[in-house]
Each structure stands twice: as C-alpha cells, then as structure tokens.
Design a protein around this motif. Structure first.
Motif, PDB file in Angstrom:
ATOM      1  N   ARG A  10       0.781  -1.106   0.059  1.00  0.00           N
ATOM      2  CA  ARG A  10       0.022  -0.032  -0.059  1.00  0.00           C
ATOM      3  C   ARG A  10       0.941   1.266   0.074  1.00  0.00           C
ATOM      4  NH1 ARG A  10      -2.923  -3.417   3.508  1.00  0.00           N
ATOM      5  NH2 ARG A  10      -1.591  -2.722   5.264  1.00  0.00           N
ATOM      6  N   ALA A  11       0.958   2.011  -1.088  1.00  0.00           N
ATOM      7  CA  ALA A  11       1.635   3.141  -1.019  1.00  0.00           C
ATOM      8  C   ALA A  11       0.762   4.221  -0.318  1.00  0.00           C
ATOM      9  CB  ALA A  11       1.735   3.742  -2.500  1.00  0.00           C
ATOM     10  N   ILE A  12       1.375   5.163   0.140  1.00  0.00           N
ATOM     11  CA  ILE A  12       1.035   6.469   0.798  1.00  0.00           C
ATOM     12  C   ILE A  12       0.847   7.478  -0.413  1.00  0.00           C
ATOM     13  CG2 ILE A  12       1.195   8.302   2.474  1.00  0.00           C
ATOM     14  CD1 ILE A  12       2.679   6.199   4.407  1.00  0.00           C
ATOM     15  N   LEU A  13      -0.463   7.949  -0.052  1.00  0.00           N
ATOM     16  CA  LEU A  13      -0.839   8.985  -1.091  1.00  0.00           C
ATOM     17  C   LEU A  13      -0.451  10.161  -0.143  1.00  0.00           C
ATOM     18  CD1 LEU A  13      -4.100   7.885  -2.775  1.00  0.00           C
ATOM     19  CD2 LEU A  13      -1.746   7.692  -3.740  1.00  0.00           C
ATOM     20  N   GLU A  14      -1.163  10.509   0.769  1.00  0.00           N
ATOM     21  CA  GLU A  14      -0.883  11.593   1.701  1.00  0.00           C
ATOM     22  C   GLU A  14      -1.821  11.094   2.995  1.00  0.00           C
ATOM     23  OE1 GLU A  14      -1.267  16.076   1.252  1.00  0.00           O
ATOM     24  OE2 GLU A  14      -3.208  15.496   1.608  1.00  0.00           O
ATOM     25  N   GLU A  15      -1.167  10.913   4.266  1.00  0.00           N
ATOM     26  CA  GLU A  15      -1.820  10.278   5.166  1.00  0.00           C
ATOM     27  C   GLU A  15      -1.419  11.024   6.621  1.00  0.00           C
ATOM     28  OE1 GLU A  15      -4.236   7.341   6.500  1.00  0.00           O
ATOM     29  OE2 GLU A  15      -3.864   8.091   4.852  1.00  0.00           O
ATOM     30  N   PRO A  16      -2.330  11.322   7.581  1.00  0.00           N
ATOM     31  CA  PRO A  16      -2.017  11.643   8.695  1.00  0.00           C
ATOM     32  C   PRO A  16      -1.346  10.630   9.675  1.00  0.00           C
ATOM     33  CG  PRO A  16      -4.152  12.388   8.129  1.00  0.00           C
ATOM     34  CD  PRO A  16      -3.638  11.396   7.204  1.00  0.00           C
ATOM     35  N   LEU A  17      -0.255  10.676  10.132  1.00  0.00           N
ATOM     36  CA  LEU A  17       0.574   9.430  10.905  1.00  0.00           C
ATOM     37  C   LEU A  17       0.933   9.981  12.404  1.00  0.00           C
ATOM     38  CD1 LEU A  17       2.795   8.067   8.238  1.00  0.00           C
ATOM     39  CD2 LEU A  17       0.303   7.243   8.882  1.00  0.00           C
ATOM     40  N   ALA A  18       1.243   8.988  13.214  1.00  0.00           N
ATOM     41  CA  ALA A  18       1.643   9.513  14.335  1.00  0.00           C
ATOM     42  C   ALA A  18       2.387   8.388  15.213  1.00  0.00           C
ATOM     43  CB  ALA A  18       0.316   9.161  15.487  1.00  0.00           C
ATOM     44  N   ALA A  19       3.371   8.882  16.096  1.00  0.00           N
ATOM     45  CA  ALA A  19       4.332   7.811  16.545  1.00  0.00           C
ATOM     46  C   ALA A  19       4.680   8.210  18.053  1.00  0.00           C
ATOM     47  CB  ALA A  19       5.910   7.879  15.808  1.00  0.00           C
ATOM     48  N   LYS A  20       4.859   7.228  18.782  1.00  0.00           N
ATOM     49  CA  LYS A  20       5.020   7.441  20.350  1.00  0.00           C
ATOM     50  C   LYS A  20       6.344   8.332  20.387  1.00  0.00           C
ATOM     51  CE  LYS A  20       2.656   3.386  21.953  1.00  0.00           C
ATOM     52  NZ  LYS A  20       2.712   2.165  22.624  1.00  0.00           N
ATOM     53  N   LEU A  21       6.449   9.139  21.293  1.00  0.00           N
ATOM     54  CA  LEU A  21       7.635   9.904  21.713  1.00  0.00           C
ATOM     55  C   LEU A  21       8.492   9.302  22.675  1.00  0.00           C
ATOM     56  CD1 LEU A  21       5.697  13.217  22.482  1.00  0.00           C
ATOM     57  CD2 LEU A  21       7.240  12.853  20.550  1.00  0.00           C
ATOM     58  N   THR A  22       9.836   9.285  22.284  1.00  0.00           N
ATOM     59  CA  THR A  22      10.696   8.288  23.228  1.00  0.00           C
ATOM     60  C   THR A  22      12.034   9.018  23.293  1.00  0.00           C
ATOM     61  OG1 THR A  22      11.565   7.420  21.297  1.00  0.00           O
ATOM     62  CG2 THR A  22       9.930   6.017  22.584  1.00  0.00           C
ATOM     63  N   GLY A  23      12.846   8.942  24.508  1.00  0.00           N
ATOM     64  CA  GLY A  23      14.079   9.647  24.326  1.00  0.00           C
ATOM     65  C   GLY A  23      14.187  11.206  24.706  1.00  0.00           C
ATOM     66  N   ARG A  24      15.097  11.690  24.621  1.00  0.00           N
ATOM     67  CA  ARG A  24      15.095  13.011  24.900  1.00  0.00           C
ATOM     68  C   ARG A  24      14.541  13.788  23.635  1.00  0.00           C
ATOM     69  NH1 ARG A  24      20.823  15.097  27.418  1.00  0.00           N
ATOM     70  NH2 ARG A  24      19.458  17.026  27.780  1.00  0.00           N
ATOM     71  N   LEU A  25      13.809  14.935  23.902  1.00  0.00           N
ATOM     72  CA  LEU A  25      13.030  15.426  22.822  1.00  0.00           C
ATOM     73  C   LEU A  25      13.731  17.001  22.649  1.00  0.00           C
ATOM     74  CD1 LEU A  25       9.443  14.516  23.924  1.00  0.00           C
ATOM     75  CD2 LEU A  25      11.074  13.412  21.905  1.00  0.00           C
ATOM     76  N   PRO A  26      13.803  17.441  21.276  1.00  0.00           N
ATOM     77  CA  PRO A  26      14.125  18.690  21.178  1.00  0.00           C
ATOM     78  C   PRO A  26      13.163  19.822  21.592  1.00  0.00           C
ATOM     79  CG  PRO A  26      13.219  17.890  19.214  1.00  0.00           C
ATOM     80  CD  PRO A  26      13.398  16.908  20.167  1.00  0.00           C
ATOM     81  N   ALA A  27      13.536  20.873  21.590  1.00  0.00           N
ATOM     82  CA  ALA A  27      12.394  22.213  21.980  1.00  0.00           C
ATOM     83  C   ALA A  27      11.379  22.240  20.841  1.00  0.00           C
ATOM     84  CB  ALA A  27      13.136  23.550  22.342  1.00  0.00           C
ATOM     85  N   GLU A  28      10.085  22.498  21.318  1.00  0.00           N
ATOM     86  CA  GLU A  28       9.228  22.790  20.435  1.00  0.00           C
ATOM     87  C   GLU A  28       9.372  24.381  19.790  1.00  0.00           C
ATOM     88  OE1 GLU A  28       5.162  20.932  20.891  1.00  0.00           O
ATOM     89  OE2 GLU A  28       6.029  21.002  23.152  1.00  0.00           O
ATOM     90  N   PRO A  29       8.792  24.755  18.484  1.00  0.00           N
ATOM     91  CA  PRO A  29       8.043  23.776  17.427  1.00  0.00           C
ATOM     92  C   PRO A  29       9.094  22.798  16.904  1.00  0.00           C
ATOM     93  CG  PRO A  29       8.480  25.829  16.844  1.00  0.00           C
ATOM     94  CD  PRO A  29       9.042  25.786  18.123  1.00  0.00           C
ATOM     95  N   TRP A  30       8.309  21.888  16.378  1.00  0.00           N
ATOM     96  CA  TRP A  30       8.822  20.616  15.863  1.00  0.00           C
ATOM     97  C   TRP A  30       8.762  20.524  14.168  1.00  0.00           C
ATOM     98  CZ3 TRP A  30       6.582  16.498  19.945  1.00  0.00           C
ATOM     99  CH2 TRP A  30       7.407  16.549  21.058  1.00  0.00           C
ATOM    100  N   ILE A  31       9.787  19.798  13.673  1.00  0.00           N
ATOM    101  CA  ILE A  31       9.874  19.242  12.323  1.00  0.00           C
ATOM    102  C   ILE A  31      10.212  17.938  12.141  1.00  0.00           C
ATOM    103  CG2 ILE A  31       9.941  21.602  11.370  1.00  0.00           C
ATOM    104  CD1 ILE A  31      13.004  20.917  10.704  1.00  0.00           C
ATOM    105  N   LEU A  32       9.929  17.418  11.011  1.00  0.00           N
ATOM    106  CA  LEU A  32      10.728  15.843  10.761  1.00  0.00           C
ATOM    107  C   LEU A  32      11.664  16.333   9.681  1.00  0.00           C
ATOM    108  CD1 LEU A  32       7.701  13.393  11.190  1.00  0.00           C
ATOM    109  CD2 LEU A  32       9.380  13.967  12.821  1.00  0.00           C
ATOM    110  N   SER A  33      12.878  15.930   9.648  1.00  0.00           N
ATOM    111  CA  SER A  33      13.931  16.177   8.724  1.00  0.00           C
ATOM    112  C   SER A  33      14.544  15.092   8.299  1.00  0.00           C
ATOM    113  CB  SER A  33      14.780  17.194   9.122  1.00  0.00           C
ATOM    114  OG  SER A  33      15.751  17.308   8.203  1.00  0.00           O
ATOM    115  N   ASP A  34      14.340  14.845   6.894  1.00  0.00           N
ATOM    116  CA  ASP A  34      15.307  13.589   6.273  1.00  0.00           C
ATOM    117  C   ASP A  34      16.625  14.097   5.877  1.00  0.00           C
ATOM    118  OD1 ASP A  34      14.491  15.154   3.984  1.00  0.00           O
ATOM    119  OD2 ASP A  34      13.254  13.330   3.284  1.00  0.00           O
ATOM    120  N   GLY A  35      17.170  15.537   5.762  1.00  0.00           N
ATOM    121  CA  GLY A  35      18.062  15.968   5.409  1.00  0.00           C
ATOM    122  C   GLY A  35      17.918  16.885   4.133  1.00  0.00           C
TER     123      GLY A  35
END
Length: 367
Positions: A10-35
């Motif tokens: 199943r390919a993703i077209l566009e999807e709201p997703l969620a993940a559990k928070l773990t470890g030390r977290l950066p200060a908000e606001p947040w982004i997800l970066s792949d470089g």
C-alpha cells in the motif's frame, strides 16, 4: 528521536500519521527532517503527529525530530453559540454547540474554498433544497434511543445538550477538540451521554476529519433501536445531489452506485459531483474497530449521506423488526469511529479505496 515509516503493497498518497515519543526531545516547535526536506510536526500527549507525503510501495523514509521554525496553522475562535475552527486565519468549519437541538458542524469548507454541505436550515440559499430541516450539515444522533427520537426535531423529541468542550489542541498539523454531550428527553431526564472527538488535518489532497464518539449508558439500561433514522450524518451541498442528474454519483467499497448503496454494508462510501464546475467529493470511511464494521449506509440520492449500523430491519429484506437493536447495561460503552475526507475529483480519481486501506491498516512506524 528518529522515526522510520515502512510501506508494504500500500503506497501512501498523503496520510496523517503518529508515533510514540521516546528519548530526549528537542524544544518545540517541531519538524521531521530527512536532510533534504522538512515536515511540520505537532505534539499530541505522548504522540507526535504529522501529515506524511507520498511514499511508494515497499519503501521507507527516516526522519529526525528536530526543532523548527514556528509555523502558522490551526486555531479556535469563539463566535457566540459556535466555535470556529480556522487554518491560517481562514474558517474551515464551525461547531454549533449552544442553544441548538444537537451539536453540529456548519459550514464545512473543502478544496478550493468550496462549502461542501447544504446551508439549509441554518441559511436559505437560492437553488438549494429545503427538505428535512433536521439535516444540519454534519452531526451525530439517532432516531430511537430508549424509544425516543433524537434524529428529528420539535416537540416530544430528544435533544443533545453540550456539557463541555475539552482537550482542545491546535498547531501547524491539526486541530482537535472533544465535546461531551448529555442526551436529554422531553421530560428533562438524561438517557445517556457521549464523548465526540473531531481532529482536522489539511494536506495538499484535501481536508481530513477523524471523528470518534464513545456512547456511555451513564444513567441505566440503554437501547439504540433498529431504525433507519440515524446516525452519523452529512447533508451534502445541493450541487452534489445525485437526484439532480448533473454527473454526481455515490459509490461504495463494493462498487455499488447511486440508489444501490442504500442500506448496504460497506467499508467506505463516497458522494461526488461538481460545485461551481469543480469536481469534488466527500468520502466517509468506517474503521475496522468501529461498532458493527462494515457498517450499513443510510445514503440517499437527494443528499443525505449517513452511516447507520442500527437500521437492519429497514436495510435487510426479511430481517426481524428488532434485528438492529443494540442494548447496553449501565456503564457499558459503544465506540463509533469514522474518517471524513473532502477531496477533489471522484472516488477513483481521489484514491478513496487506497486512503481507506491506510486508515484501516496504517504503515509500520518505528524508531
């Protein structure tokens, strides 16, 4: 914190997703970066939520959760008897919850800024239909609760009274609120209560609304009776009505169309047509965890678009009069969970079947 998403067939077209928070977290606001690119992310309790862009079959993407720049997004504004849900200062919807027969959402703005539900009975607009004045844009109720009618409105009918709005959250990714309601009979006695959750996400492919309600038999024995008059409903814009024969159509996950979708069980159903010459539609998706999945559909060609898991004797030829009754003892609960998607194009063009599959079976997410 690293997050990896892995798709299967199943390919993703566009999807709201969620993940559990773990470890030390950066200060908000947040982004997800792949470089290379960054995606806005938002905290939701013990989760981080984002809208995942397109990702092909049997693929993966890995992101770092980082501190980003503050981004304008969702907000709430109080407007008398309503709460307005806005995105970057523009109204997307209003929740009417004071001095009304039942809470409802009106208007509901879709792609290209087009209102996608009927204005009547809240407003009169030339060319619209004016039947069924209890069809208030988007709502949840039922026509037989301990023998009382909460679906229609007027004397000797039940009312759903909002007690509180709780758990408001808003930011660059989503807006969510929970409204707690008391179901009150014409004698003033409470029959039950429900807790409705709405989460709004806007992506490049349209508006997603995740709706869930948990009905509780708070006062004693409770029966949601077998009637077609229910339960989670949308009254689509008159321009989308199939009965107008202007290219509009209803279609469900079985491939049944128009009048044939009524009463059938299906994982999803879509209502599409043209508004101001722009092709667009509304899909409602039934989650596998929802009560009596796959649900029956009380969807009519004149514009009513409703999910109803209770009206079995109306929907199934030869079924017993009470076949759809659902009884709960005091303290028991019932959960209904649906996704509403306002999209461009018809069901096939928008990829409604693929979106339902991801809603029902999310991709694997790990650290």
């Amino acid at each position: 914190m690293k997050i990896t998403i892995r798709t299967d067939e199943r390919a993703i077209l566009e999807e709201p997703l969620a993940a559990k928070l773990t470890g030390r977290l950066p200060a908000e606001p947040w982004i997800l970066s792949d470089g290379k690119a960054s995606i806005p992310a938002q905290k939701d309790g013990a989760l981080v939520r984002w809208i995942q862009p397109a990702l092909g079959k049997n693929s993966s993407a890995t992101y770092d959760l980082k501190t980003g720049k503050a981004a304008e997004g969702w907000s709430f504004r109080e407007d008398g008897d309503a709460t307005t849900i806005e995105l970057r200062g523009q109204m997307v919807a209003q929740l009417w919850h004071k001095n009304v027969p039942k809470p409802y959402i009106y208007p509901l703005i879709g792609p290209k800024g087009k209102p996608m539900t009927r204005n009547f009975p809240m407003n009169r607009v030339a060319g619209e239909t004016t039947d069924h004045p209890h069809h208030r844009s988007m709502w949840f109720t039922h026509g037989d609760v301990n023998g009382l009618d909460y679906w229609t409105e007027g004397p000797n009918r039940g009312k759903i009274v909002a007690r509180a709005i709780e758990e408001r959250a808003h930011g660059p990714v989503f807006a969510r609120f929970v409204i707690v309601n008391d179901w009150i009979g014409p004698d003033g006695k409470k029959a039950c209560e429900d807790r409705q959750s709405f989460a709004f996400y806007w992506g490049e492919r349209g508006l997603t609304i995740d709706f869930e309600t948990i009905v509780t038999a708070s006062e004693g024995d409770l029966k949601f009776g077998d009637t077609k008059e229910g339960s989670f409903g949308i009254r689509v814009a008159s321009a989308l009505e199939v009965s107008r024969r202007q290219g509009a159509e209803m279609i469900n996950s079985n491939g049944e169309k128009d009048a044939a979708v009524w009463g059938k069980r299906a994982a999803w159903c879509d209502y599409s047509g043209k508004i101001d010459e722009v092709a667009m539609g509304i899909a409602i998706m039934d989650h596998p965890e929802s009560f009596r999945h796959p649900t029956h559909w009380h969807a009519r060609d004149y514009g009513l678009f409703a999910v109803n898991p209770f009206g079995i004797h109306d929907f199934v030829p030869g079924a017993a009069r009470n076949a759809g009754d659902h009884k709960m003892a005091k303290g028991e609960t019932m959960r209904l969970r649906y996704r509403i998607w306002l999209h461009e194009g018809n069901a096939q063009q928008a990829g409604v079947a693929e979106r339902w599959s991801l809603f029902a079976h999310p991709p694997r997410i790990g650290g």
